[in-house]
Enzyme design. Structure first.
Site, short mmCIF file in Angstrom:
data_model
loop_
_atom_site.label_atom_id
_atom_site.label_comp_id
_atom_site.label_asym_id
_atom_site.label_seq_id
_atom_site.Cartn_x
_atom_site.Cartn_y
_atom_site.Cartn_z
N GLY A 198 0.81 -1.21 0.00
CA GLY A 198 0.00 0.00 0.00
C GLY A 198 0.84 1.25 0.00
N GLY B 44 0.52 5.73 0.79
CA GLY B 44 -0.23 6.92 1.17
C GLY B 44 0.61 8.15 0.90
N GLY B 45 0.13 9.28 1.36
CA GLY B 45 0.81 10.54 1.10
C GLY B 45 2.16 10.65 1.77
N MET B 46 2.34 10.01 2.94
CA MET B 46 3.61 10.14 3.68
C MET B 46 4.56 8.97 3.46
SD MET B 46 2.58 11.81 7.33
CE MET B 46 4.29 11.97 7.82
N GLY B 47 4.04 7.83 3.05
CA GLY B 47 4.94 6.68 2.96
C GLY B 47 4.32 5.49 2.25
N VAL C 94 3.69 1.16 2.57
CA VAL C 94 3.56 0.03 3.50
C VAL C 94 4.00 -1.24 2.80
CG1 VAL C 94 2.00 -1.27 5.01
CG2 VAL C 94 1.64 1.19 4.68
N LYS D 49 5.59 0.34 7.71
CA LYS D 49 5.32 1.60 7.04
C LYS D 49 6.62 2.38 6.97
CE LYS D 49 1.63 4.10 8.11
NZ LYS D 49 0.75 5.12 8.78
N ASP E 11 -8.18 11.67 12.50
CA ASP E 11 -8.34 11.29 11.09
C ASP E 11 -9.16 10.00 10.98
OD1 ASP E 11 -8.03 11.70 8.36
OD2 ASP E 11 -6.18 10.54 8.24
#
Length: 195
Positions: A45, A47-50, A52, A67, A166
């Site tokens: 996976g 996301g915006g920061m990292g 997985v 992550k 969040d």
């Protein structure tokens, strides 16, 4: 964590693809790297920061999710501290409906990571979308149980003076659990902006 479920709800500018960031499930530059006794096997996976990854312990074959903060973000001390804040927040709140943290730190090149339990299941968002497509809904018992487990986990983190900030269907994972009511348990994820 088996699907790239975050992608559909993040603006395109939050997710940048490069030669080192390949589609979920395919190898990239982290595949085969070691973090402690764990070897990264695949990306699962982003996301915006990292990103997985799935990793497996070399001896006991335990699967974990790792992550990894994007390299450019790992150079910013404030971002790294915020990233580690996620690990600290989760570690302070031990609950069966909160993802477990095993370790966190930085690898030799300075890239920050958080190692957590590997989850077999799906995001609540996926479950909701499927129910909507099929026109079935989740059913009252399931809605009540998801709400009850989520509320219990939130109550615990609030007792520890942590606010998730969040909470949304893509940050609630639904996993099989034979001893949980209805045979499934929710796991709260993504405490990255917890306070």
């Amino acid at each position: 964590m088996g699907r790239d479920w975050r992608r559909r709800n993040h603006p395109k500018d939050c997710i940048t693809m490069s030669a080192q960031q390949s589609p979920a499930g395919t190898p990239d530059s982290m595949t085969g790297r070691k973090i402690g006794h764990y070897t990264i096997t695949r990306r699962i996976g982003q996301g915006g920061m990292g990103v997985v990854y799935e990793a497996i312990h070399d001896k006991i074959k335990q699967r974990v999710a790792i992550k990894v903060l994007h390299k450019e973000m790992s150079k910013d001390d404030k971002v790294v501290q915020r990233f580690f804040n996620e690990a600290n927040a989760i570690s302070m709140a031990q609950h069966s409906s909160i993802v477990k943290i095993m370790d966190y730190g930085q690898i030799e090149d300075g890239t920050a990571y958080i190692m957590m339990e590997f989850l077999e299941g799906e995001p609540l968002l996926t479950r909701l979308e499927r129910a909507q497509e099929q026109g079935t809904g989740l059913g009252l018992q399931m809605v009540v149980e998801i709400g009850r487990q989520t509320a219990a986990a939130l109550a615990l983190i609030h007792e520890k003076n942590i606010v998730h900030r969040d909470l949304k269907p893509e940050n609630i994972f639904v996993v099989p659990d034979s001893i949980a009511p209805l045979g499934e348990r929710v796991k709260l994820l993504d405490f990255g902006i917890a306070k």
